[in-house]
Design a protein around this motif. Structure first.
Motif, PDB file in Angstrom:
ATOM      1  N   PRO A  28       0.799  -1.230   0.000  1.00  0.00           N
ATOM      2  CA  PRO A  28       0.000   0.000   0.000  1.00  0.00           C
ATOM      3  C   PRO A  28       0.833   1.284   0.000  1.00  0.00           C
ATOM      4  CG  PRO A  28      -0.030  -1.020   2.166  1.00  0.00           C
ATOM      5  CD  PRO A  28       0.692  -1.972   1.255  1.00  0.00           C
ATOM      6  N   ARG A  44      -2.342   2.545  -3.608  1.00  0.00           N
ATOM      7  CA  ARG A  44      -3.517   1.668  -3.766  1.00  0.00           C
ATOM      8  C   ARG A  44      -4.362   2.230  -4.921  1.00  0.00           C
ATOM      9  NH1 ARG A  44      -7.258   0.835   0.891  1.00  0.00           N
ATOM     10  NH2 ARG A  44      -7.535  -1.259   0.054  1.00  0.00           N
ATOM     11  N   SER A  52      -6.631   2.691   4.061  1.00  0.00           N
ATOM     12  CA  SER A  52      -7.003   1.534   4.885  1.00  0.00           C
ATOM     13  C   SER A  52      -6.189   1.556   6.177  1.00  0.00           C
ATOM     14  CB  SER A  52      -6.713   0.242   4.127  1.00  0.00           C
ATOM     15  OG  SER A  52      -5.323   0.183   3.859  1.00  0.00           O
ATOM     16  N   LEU A  53      -6.622   0.754   7.145  1.00  0.00           N
ATOM     17  CA  LEU A  53      -5.862   0.664   8.401  1.00  0.00           C
ATOM     18  C   LEU A  53      -4.454   0.162   8.123  1.00  0.00           C
ATOM     19  CD1 LEU A  53      -8.498  -0.866  10.832  1.00  0.00           C
ATOM     20  CD2 LEU A  53      -7.687   1.493  10.729  1.00  0.00           C
ATOM     21  N   ASP A  54      -4.354  -0.820   7.202  1.00  0.00           N
ATOM     22  CA  ASP A  54      -3.043  -1.367   6.855  1.00  0.00           C
ATOM     23  C   ASP A  54      -2.140  -0.282   6.261  1.00  0.00           C
ATOM     24  OD1 ASP A  54      -1.116  -3.391   6.273  1.00  0.00           O
ATOM     25  OD2 ASP A  54      -1.811  -3.399   4.185  1.00  0.00           O
ATOM     26  N   ASP A  89     -10.775   4.343   4.084  1.00  0.00           N
ATOM     27  CA  ASP A  89     -11.350   3.269   3.274  1.00  0.00           C
ATOM     28  C   ASP A  89     -12.783   3.012   3.739  1.00  0.00           C
ATOM     29  OD1 ASP A  89     -12.087   0.807   2.093  1.00  0.00           O
ATOM     30  OD2 ASP A  89      -9.969   0.388   1.732  1.00  0.00           O
ATOM     31  N   LYS A  91     -14.947   0.918   2.718  1.00  0.00           N
ATOM     32  CA  LYS A  91     -15.254  -0.519   2.902  1.00  0.00           C
ATOM     33  C   LYS A  91     -14.859  -0.992   4.298  1.00  0.00           C
ATOM     34  CE  LYS A  91     -15.097  -2.568  -1.633  1.00  0.00           C
ATOM     35  NZ  LYS A  91     -13.995  -2.597  -2.582  1.00  0.00           N
ATOM     36  N   ASP A  92     -13.737  -0.458   4.813  1.00  0.00           N
ATOM     37  CA  ASP A  92     -13.258  -0.817   6.160  1.00  0.00           C
ATOM     38  C   ASP A  92     -14.275  -0.450   7.245  1.00  0.00           C
ATOM     39  OD1 ASP A  92     -10.756  -1.815   5.688  1.00  0.00           O
ATOM     40  OD2 ASP A  92      -9.634  -0.106   6.476  1.00  0.00           O
ATOM     41  N   ARG A 104     -10.844  -0.254  17.395  1.00  0.00           N
ATOM     42  CA  ARG A 104      -9.892  -0.061  16.292  1.00  0.00           C
ATOM     43  C   ARG A 104      -8.960   1.127  16.572  1.00  0.00           C
ATOM     44  NH1 ARG A 104     -13.006   0.259  10.671  1.00  0.00           N
ATOM     45  NH2 ARG A 104     -13.595  -1.840  11.265  1.00  0.00           N
ATOM     46  N   GLN A 106      -8.492   3.957  15.351  1.00  0.00           N
ATOM     47  CA  GLN A 106      -7.715   4.283  14.152  1.00  0.00           C
ATOM     48  C   GLN A 106      -7.045   5.649  14.209  1.00  0.00           C
ATOM     49  OE1 GLN A 106     -11.302   3.890  11.692  1.00  0.00           O
ATOM     50  NE2 GLN A 106     -10.692   5.758  10.660  1.00  0.00           N
TER      51      GLN A 106
END
Ligand code: CAA
Length: 280
Positions: A28, A44, A52-54, A89, A91-92, A104, A106
């Motif tokens: 990423p 990405r 994303s978290l990643d 993200d 979707k996350d 999380r 984040q």
């Protein structure tokens, strides 16, 4: 963590080589160094560099590694010419519960970006939306290509900015412009952003990255401790009263007279030669 400086493609087997390139490209973020400049490129492309978290974990780890590396003086975060980042993200988060979001944690990653002491330049082209706009605002200088578009469109998906957008945008461009953006989710162009004071410089899209790197190298040639303290002093302005800020600045100014680089910088000026800074 991908490192464009260290990825090994030294294999004669075309399948292995293709696999290594694919692995590298699927990371990423891509990490590189150019003399005293550390570069992180968001990578990405299929999801417009959604954070994303990643990605955020790897980005923050890379920034901290550069911050700890004596050889690196300035950091650049770049996207592609098409997109800087279209936000967190979605979707996350789409099906997350309050507890999921709480567990999380984040935004702890974003707090770590705030603690990076070296100057960070954002090289922004294309969309810088939601968390993408907030990531740019965590940086210290924003170089925007003419195609850059900034926005906090969270209101369109039933939420509000969560990584500092309501606070940093308001401080950067003022209440009424911030309200206009945050309440409607509208995007502003690079030139508007520049006029509003959100962007440091607007440059042609063909060389937005080179412009940011050129600036990074110019900064990196300065005394490294003075660079870090200059960043600290400017950031203090957002957190304190004028008189406390002035007092703080004065103390950092005096402190620099304990560095070899102050002696070298002033001697070089008087001797009409280029200073040779050592970061001491
Ligand atoms: N998260 C996850 N995926 C994203 C994304 C995001 N933030 N933004 C874009 N994508 C994905 C799309 O789902 C799409 O994937 P598929 O091809 O699998 O469908 C792909 O990226 C390309 O996107 P579009 O087809 O939508 O591209 P477009 O050119 O038509 O539109 C856009 C571009 C206007 C940026 C549009 O993608 C968009 O509105 N993105 C969402 C922007 C947004 O709302 N950001 C805020 C997120 S919340 C946040 O950031 C909270 C916070 O404060 C931390």
């Amino acid at each position: 963590m991908a490192d464009a400086g260290s990825i090994s493609l030294k294999t004669t087997n075309p399948k292995k080589r293709a696999a290594r390139i694919a692995d590298h490209m699927s990371e990423p973020i891509i990490i590189e160094t150019q003399s005293h400049v550390g570069i992180v490129t968001l990578n990405r492309p299929d999801v417009l560099n959604a954070l994303s978290l990643d990605l955020m974990t790897k980005l923050v780890d890379a920034l901290e590694a550069f911050d700890d590396d004596k050889n690196i003086h300035v950091i650049v975060i770049s996207g592609s010419e098409k997109v800087w980042a279209a936000g967190a993200d979605i979707k996350d988060m789409a099906n997350a519960s309050v507890i999921d979001m709480y567990e999380r944690n984040q935004f702890a990653r974003w707090e770590r970006i705030k603690r990076i002491r070296k100057p960070i330049i954002a090289a922004v082209s294309g969309y810088a939306l939601g968390g993408g706009c907030e990531l740019a605002m965590h940086c210290d200088v924003i170089i925007a290509s003419e195609t850059a578009k900034f926005g906090q469109p969270e209101i369109n998906i039933g939420v509000i900015p969560g990584a500092g957008g309501t606070q940093r945008l308001t401080r950067a461009i003022g209440k009424f412009r911030a309200m206009d953006m945050v309440l409607t989710g509208r995007f502003i162009t690079a030139h508007e952003a520049h006029r509003f004071g959100l962007v440091s410089r607007v440059v042609p899209k063909e060389n937005f990255r080179e412009s940011a790197l050129k600036l990074a190298h110019e900064m990196a040639a300065r005394a490294p401790i003075a660079l870090r303290l200059a960043k600290e002093a400017v950031l203090k302005a957002a957190e304190t009263s004028l008189s406390e800020g002035l007092e703080y600045e004065r103390k950092l100014f005096y402190m620099l007279f304990a560095t070899e680089d102050q002696k070298e910088g002033m001697a070089a000026f008087l001797e009409k030669r280029k200073a040779d800074y050592r970061g001491r």
